[in-house]
Design a protein around this motif. Sequence first.
Motif, PDB file in Angstrom:
ATOM      1  N   PRO A   1      39.414 -46.264  14.835  1.00 12.34           N
ATOM      2  CA  PRO A   1      37.951 -46.310  14.279  1.00 12.34           C
ATOM      3  C   PRO A   1      37.516 -44.726  14.070  1.00 12.34           C
ATOM      4  O   PRO A   1      36.646 -44.551  13.300  1.00 12.34           O
ATOM      5  CB  PRO A   1      37.120 -47.061  15.339  1.00 12.34           C
ATOM      6  N   GLU A   2      37.894 -43.823  15.088  1.00 14.12           N
ATOM      7  CA  GLU A   2      37.325 -42.507  15.147  1.00 14.12           C
ATOM      8  C   GLU A   2      37.865 -41.659  13.842  1.00 14.12           C
ATOM      9  O   GLU A   2      37.072 -40.733  13.527  1.00 14.12           O
ATOM     10  CB  GLU A   2      37.731 -41.907  16.394  1.00 14.12           C
ATOM     11  N   LEU A   3      38.862 -42.068  13.431  1.00 13.12           N
ATOM     12  CA  LEU A   3      39.432 -41.330  12.149  1.00 13.12           C
ATOM     13  C   LEU A   3      39.234 -42.301  10.980  1.00 13.12           C
ATOM     14  O   LEU A   3      39.745 -42.120   9.871  1.00 13.12           O
ATOM     15  CB  LEU A   3      40.949 -41.039  12.326  1.00 13.12           C
ATOM     16  N   ALA A   4      38.762 -43.532  10.888  1.00 15.48           N
ATOM     17  CA  ALA A   4      38.640 -44.398   9.874  1.00 15.48           C
ATOM     18  C   ALA A   4      37.856 -43.866   8.664  1.00 15.48           C
ATOM     19  O   ALA A   4      38.140 -44.294   7.491  1.00 15.48           O
ATOM     20  CB  ALA A   4      37.557 -45.641  10.331  1.00 15.48           C
ATOM     21  N   GLY A   5      36.926 -42.947   8.818  1.00 21.76           N
ATOM     22  CA  GLY A   5      36.168 -42.093   7.731  1.00 21.76           C
ATOM     23  C   GLY A   5      36.915 -40.953   7.391  1.00 21.76           C
ATOM     24  O   GLY A   5      36.235 -40.121   6.465  1.00 21.76           O
ATOM     25  N   VAL A   6      37.956 -40.308   7.926  1.00 22.77           N
ATOM     26  CA  VAL A   6      38.503 -39.361   7.790  1.00 22.77           C
ATOM     27  C   VAL A   6      39.634 -39.284   6.792  1.00 22.77           C
ATOM     28  O   VAL A   6      40.361 -40.044   7.109  1.00 22.77           O
ATOM     29  CB  VAL A   6      38.835 -38.409   9.045  1.00 22.77           C
ATOM     30  N   PRO A   7      39.692 -38.637   5.810  1.00 21.83           N
ATOM     31  CA  PRO A   7      40.560 -38.684   4.640  1.00 21.83           C
ATOM     32  C   PRO A   7      42.165 -38.237   4.761  1.00 21.83           C
ATOM     33  O   PRO A   7      42.271 -37.360   3.883  1.00 21.83           O
ATOM     34  CB  PRO A   7      39.825 -38.189   3.370  1.00 21.83           C
ATOM     35  N   LEU A   8      42.407 -38.679   5.887  1.00 27.98           N
ATOM     36  CA  LEU A   8      44.139 -38.036   6.283  1.00 27.98           C
ATOM     37  C   LEU A   8      44.680 -39.254   6.782  1.00 27.98           C
ATOM     38  O   LEU A   8      44.042 -40.165   7.211  1.00 27.98           O
ATOM     39  CB  LEU A   8      43.757 -37.066   7.276  1.00 27.98           C
ATOM     40  N   PRO A   9      46.192 -39.225   6.404  1.00 19.91           N
ATOM     41  CA  PRO A   9      46.960 -40.190   7.048  1.00 19.91           C
ATOM     42  C   PRO A   9      46.806 -40.002   8.549  1.00 19.91           C
ATOM     43  O   PRO A   9      46.593 -39.062   9.118  1.00 19.91           O
ATOM     44  CB  PRO A   9      48.158 -39.912   6.762  1.00 19.91           C
ATOM     45  N   HIS A  10      46.413 -41.451   9.183  1.00 23.81           N
ATOM     46  CA  HIS A  10      46.726 -41.001  10.754  1.00 23.81           C
ATOM     47  C   HIS A  10      47.638 -40.343  11.308  1.00 23.81           C
ATOM     48  O   HIS A  10      48.934 -40.448  10.901  1.00 23.81           O
ATOM     49  CB  HIS A  10      46.608 -42.689  11.190  1.00 23.81           C
ATOM     50  N   PRO A  11      47.538 -39.359  12.173  1.00 29.33           N
ATOM     51  CA  PRO A  11      48.545 -38.725  12.819  1.00 29.33           C
ATOM     52  C   PRO A  11      49.746 -39.384  13.163  1.00 29.33           C
ATOM     53  O   PRO A  11      51.131 -38.902  13.139  1.00 29.33           O
ATOM     54  CB  PRO A  11      47.935 -37.977  13.974  1.00 29.33           C
TER      55      PRO A  11
END
Length: 895
Positions: free
Chosen positions: A547-557
């Motif tokens: 959820p913290e990276l849900a709005g960030v336009p990168l593949p999840h690390p």
Amino acid sequence: MAEQFGKAWHDRDREWSALTAALTALSGGAGGVVLVEGEPGAGRSRLLAEAVAAAGEHGVVACSARADELTQWTPLAPLADALGATVWALARPDDTPMRLSARLLGEIEDRARRAPQLIVLDDVQWADPMMLAALQSFAGHLRDSPVTWLLARRDGTEQGPNGAAAARLFDRLAEAGAVRLRLGPLSGEAAAALAGEVLDAPPGDDLAALIAEAGGNPALLVALAEGWREEDAVRVRDGQARAVTERLPARLIEAVRDRLSGFSADTVGVLEVAAVLGRTFHAADVAELLGRTAAGIASAVREVVCSGVLTGGAAVAEGGELSFRCTLFQRAIGETIPASVRTALHRQAGLLLLGRGLDARESAVDHLLSGALPGDTQAVRALATAAGRVVDTEPAAAALIAEKALALTSAGDAEVPGLAVTRAAALLRIGRFDEATELISATLVQSPPPEAVARLRTIAASIQVLTGRGTQAATELDADGDAETRAVRLAALSGTEAGVTLAETSADQAGAVGAVARQLLADREWSGGRVAESLRLSRSAAACPVPELAGVPLPHPALVLADRLAQLGEFEQAKTVLADIAARVGQAGHVPLDAAVRVTRARIALWAGRLEDAVDAARGADGVAGAQAVLGEVALRRGELGEADEHIRRYRELTGHDAVTRTWLELQLASARLDPADVLVLLGTERPGPPLLLHPAAAGWLVRTALAAGDTGLAGSVVAEAADLAVRNPGCAPLAAAAAHAAGLFRGKAGKLREAVAAHGHGWARASAAEDLAGLLADENKPAAEVVRELDTALETYQSAGAVHDVARVRSKLRAAGVRRRHWTYAERPVSGWGSLTDTERDVAELVAQGLTNRQVAARMFVSPHTVHAHLGRIFRKLGVNSRVELTGLRFQVA
């Protein structure tokens, strides 16, 4: 007689057999008692009528009557009616009920002396106490007479005094030996057959689903089907009845109203509120909506539970969960409520259920969406809160809730900006970028508060990055904004010096900003060939919650980590990391991340040499650049250059493609079509280094191609770079194998190539090293057995990796060495048509259909043009064609 019931009554075979047996016994002089019970509409009356009709065929005289609410005040009235008289005609001035009862018994005995008697009494739950007592007494007194009593009662009437007494009578008669028949719901097959008889056609899937909601109740099914027919609401197409409207027919509504008329007004009120709440509900919720306690409605609930309308009565005392046994009945009750009242109840239920917690949230939202009206601020705020709570876990639901809530607002309402932010964020998470962009633009025009403006611009920036406009997006974001804004800004600067600088100062931060920063630094380390440090940073970043990276336009690390572990041959670790992040993404319902999971799964399968698995996973996300890269490389391995060309073209056009992957694919494609020197032109003036040389097969392939082109400078540069990578990453087996492979080729060292064959963890790279070793041994005139052994290793490894094109090349080399390996299996095939072709013939046909000449096909398949000509002759005969043009046309028809 069973045929009289029709196909829809197959579920009553057991009951009908019991009645037939009773009639047969009665015709032979043996009487008895048969009891029939069931819910309203279960078919009791029809079963009794059929028994009366069948009596004559058995030489039995039948008489029948029905009790009702009025006759319960006249002692023995239904029994007198059954005997063809009235109580008033039979009674004498000095009669008591006991004398009248004795006279009725005498009448029955007289009739039984003349012929066997079947006495049928329906709705015994309405019978007066005197009649109930008489029935028990008469059954015992006439036990040895040719008299059979067929008594029926309705479920759910035990609450009243007469109904309770009737239930006790049935229990006592059953204990004394009476046959007791319970009419349960019809099976799905019988229900569909009954409806089909009424409609004169079997129901289609849409009607079958609604028929299933009738719960197997014959009366409801008939009312439903007859209502459809009366209202011309079905059409027969392709031999099946299909609905033309979703509205329930009026006849069904009337049937339900009639059923409700048997309940008290208080009970009907409870049922109406329960129907609005849904198929399953809590008694406490019904009570609260009525402004009462669970204890206050317990009597009404018990009444409908006893009737079979509701199930789960054990929970009533505690306000527990109850269910309508029949969904259709619940829906029809709802239709009986005036629309305005129903809307108000939905609104009230929605607001009530929102306070029940997460388990009731979905139901609460459904009620609010059904009950809220434009301008209902309280409902809009409740919907906004519900949408905001699930935007990170159920974004599709959040988008829908926010959309419905926005439809209840007007421009300028205070709730609009927050709802727009929630909906835009949800649309981003489910990949509906155009809708999100349009919403953001429309909302910003209305001059929302600064906080909403910042959030909307952050979402817009994410969309810009995902659609290839990242750097521009970064300039529009506040460097001191909230965590998501700063994370998105950092992601937008990915690949730039400014991004690296910012990542270095942000890597120690917690949450999304730190995770993005560490991943950008991990990418830098990977590109520089510092594998261990890159993996360390990726592992740290991978722990960040979805959820913290849900709005960030990168593949999840974690996805990047899984892919790179597979590239290094750490397949088990890669699968473990992928399984964990796939589960987390699945819980979050994030569509773009879900597509990225599919691509990573496809890439892991590709690295592991499982080409079919790679294709299956990639096809689930073929709109994503990475999926096209996988499909392109698989096509190259299989020698399908046309498909490979198309996938690579699409890869270049899609946002998010990687320059290194694109270069590798283009080099591979060019090498299948061009001379080595022309292939190397694609590299430009730069000498290959990481990350290209981190591909396990790249170093060996580049050295081989450079030597074939006579470019020893390039070959030497690759050997040196590969050796440096291995030294800088001690213990990294793939890099050591790649360095040995490159050095062995360049220096002609068989030992180095053997070292590469033993160390390579990737099948295709290992096969490539074995093939190169075989070539070197052949050039050194080593014994043929050694050459063949290495070629066999290459052949087996290429085969297991599904590299069809490479398999064909190695077979050609084995044939040149005087060895032929069996490569076909026997299969039952038709004698003509496309299915009659062998695998080899099909490959030839495919290539010819692409427009290749015999010589070009031969070069692609590593056989002689004469062999291609022979195959083509057999293909023409099997397919019944005479030219390459006809073959091409037939191929496209098959496709």
